[in-house]
Enzyme design. Structure first.
Site, PDB file in Angstrom:
ATOM      1  N   LYS A  12     -38.753  32.089  18.551  1.00  0.00           N
ATOM      2  CA  LYS A  12     -37.519  31.750  19.279  1.00  0.00           C
ATOM      3  C   LYS A  12     -37.237  32.811  20.353  1.00  0.00           C
ATOM      4  O   LYS A  12     -38.179  33.402  20.868  1.00  0.00           O
ATOM      5  CB  LYS A  12     -36.357  31.537  18.298  1.00  0.00           C
ATOM      6  CG  LYS A  12     -36.736  30.502  17.206  1.00  0.00           C
ATOM      7  CD  LYS A  12     -35.576  30.015  16.385  1.00  0.00           C
ATOM      8  CE  LYS A  12     -36.070  29.002  15.343  1.00  0.00           C
ATOM      9  NZ  LYS A  12     -34.983  28.454  14.530  1.00  0.00           N
ATOM     10  N   HIS A  96     -38.180  20.720  19.464  1.00  0.00           N
ATOM     11  CA  HIS A  96     -37.440  21.478  18.444  1.00  0.00           C
ATOM     12  C   HIS A  96     -35.964  21.085  18.502  1.00  0.00           C
ATOM     13  O   HIS A  96     -35.429  20.820  19.587  1.00  0.00           O
ATOM     14  CB  HIS A  96     -37.611  22.984  18.692  1.00  0.00           C
ATOM     15  CG  HIS A  96     -37.110  23.805  17.551  1.00  0.00           C
ATOM     16  ND1 HIS A  96     -35.777  24.074  17.368  1.00  0.00           N
ATOM     17  CD2 HIS A  96     -37.766  24.384  16.517  1.00  0.00           C
ATOM     18  CE1 HIS A  96     -35.631  24.801  16.259  1.00  0.00           C
ATOM     19  NE2 HIS A  96     -36.825  25.006  15.721  1.00  0.00           N
ATOM     20  N   GLY A 174     -32.273  28.120   9.720  1.00  0.00           N
ATOM     21  CA  GLY A 174     -31.491  29.347   9.853  1.00  0.00           C
ATOM     22  C   GLY A 174     -30.293  29.416   8.927  1.00  0.00           C
ATOM     23  O   GLY A 174     -29.426  30.267   9.083  1.00  0.00           O
TER      24      GLY A 174
HETATM   25  P1  13P Z   1     -35.785  29.298  10.089  1.00  0.00           P
HETATM   26  O1  13P Z   1     -37.094  29.536   9.359  1.00  0.00           O
HETATM   27  O2  13P Z   1     -35.180  30.550  10.619  1.00  0.00           O
HETATM   28  O3  13P Z   1     -34.853  28.458   9.278  1.00  0.00           O
HETATM   29  O4  13P Z   1     -36.161  28.433  11.392  1.00  0.00           O
HETATM   30  C1  13P Z   1     -36.931  27.299  11.261  1.00  0.00           C
HETATM   31  C2  13P Z   1     -37.304  26.825  12.607  1.00  0.00           C
HETATM   32  O5  13P Z   1     -36.478  26.376  13.371  1.00  0.00           O
HETATM   33  C3  13P Z   1     -38.716  26.951  13.011  1.00  0.00           C
HETATM   34  O6  13P Z   1     -38.969  26.245  14.170  1.00  0.00           O
END
Ligand code: 13P
Length: 250
Positions: A12, A96, A174
């Site tokens: 990200k 995404h 998240g």
């Molecule tokens: P998290 O593993 O932080 O929940 O994020 C997942 C995600 O969006 C991967 O693309």
């Protein structure tokens, strides 16, 4: 058919040049010991630096998004698939939920981006997933089918065979709230069934990843489900020890 697991880190919008080079180096050093294919997707501006840190390792390089335009030109701020290939990417995440929700990417745009990725020779990781409200209203299956069909309808069988799919329930991203292994398995089976309607052989070979709060302590149970072929990892991919522990569970 035995599908090779893919463990992909979606970094990200995180890190710095120094921090991301260090993270990539730590992963590269340990990568050779894993049965799963490993992939990291850094912020676009750091792809070159991270690629250099991964050089000579088995860790693959990917991007988090790409332009829907296939030709270079007057598209301020955009990065096209050919450029990502040029700097060493093999994969690109498309659709995404953060792109869909925060940046207005609808199903039509996602389908165009998948086509652009395929045209450039990149493997798209197509993300699908329902929000909590959609889930609570019993719309999970309908939402997933809509997201999948938008892309599948625009793909030839040869293109369909190139896709990796990631099921990422928005309520699990998240939040620390992971889908149960049984829930992930049920949805992955639904997704594989949707591919099988188009082509049973392709459905059997397509890798379907789970994403959403995957951590070292829940990864093994998720990956032991027959239709879960690895993970798309957010937060835990930013610490090499956690990412590698998840890879070891695959
Ligand atoms: P998290 O593993 O932080 O929940 O994020 C997942 C995600 O969006 C991967 O693309």
């Amino acid at each position: 058919m035995k599908r090779r697991p893919l463990i992909a880190g979606n970094w990200k919008m995180n890190g710095s040049q120094a921090a991301n080079a260090a993270l990539a180096s730590e992963i590269a050093v340990a990568a050779g010991t894993h049965a799963a294919e490993l992939l990291v997707c850094p912020p676009a501006v750091y792809i070159g630096t991270v690629g250099a840190a991964l050089a000579g390792s088995a860790v693959q390089l990917g991007a988090q998004s790409l332009a829907e335009q296939t030709q270079p030109g007057a598209f301020t701020g955009e990065v096209c698939g050919a450029m990502l290939v040029d700097v060493g990417c093999r994969y690109v995440i498309v659709g995404h939920s953060e792109r869909r929700i925060l940046f207005g990417e609808n199903d039509a745009i996602v389908a165009k981006k998948v086509a652009a990725a395929l045209a450039a020779g990149l493997t798209p990781i197509l993300c699908v997933g329902e929000t909590l409200v959609e889930r609570d209203n019993g719309l999970e299956g309908a939402v997933l089918r809509r997201q999948l069909h938008a892309v599948f309808d625009a793909c030839s069988p040869a293109q369909l065979a190139e896709l990796v799919i990631a099921y990422e329930p928005v309520w699990a991203i998240g939040t620390g709230r992971t889908a149960s292994p049984a829930h992930a398995q049920a949805v992955h089976a639904l997704i594989r069934g949707e591919i099988a309607v188009r082509d049973a052989k392709i459905a059997d070979s397509t890798r379907i990843l789970y994403g959403g709060s995957v951590k070292p302590d829940n990864a093994a149970a998720l990956f032991s489900e027959p239709d879960v072929d690895g993970g798309l990892i957010g937060g835990a991919s930013l610490k090499s020890a956690e990412f590698l522990a998840i890879a070891a569970a695959a």
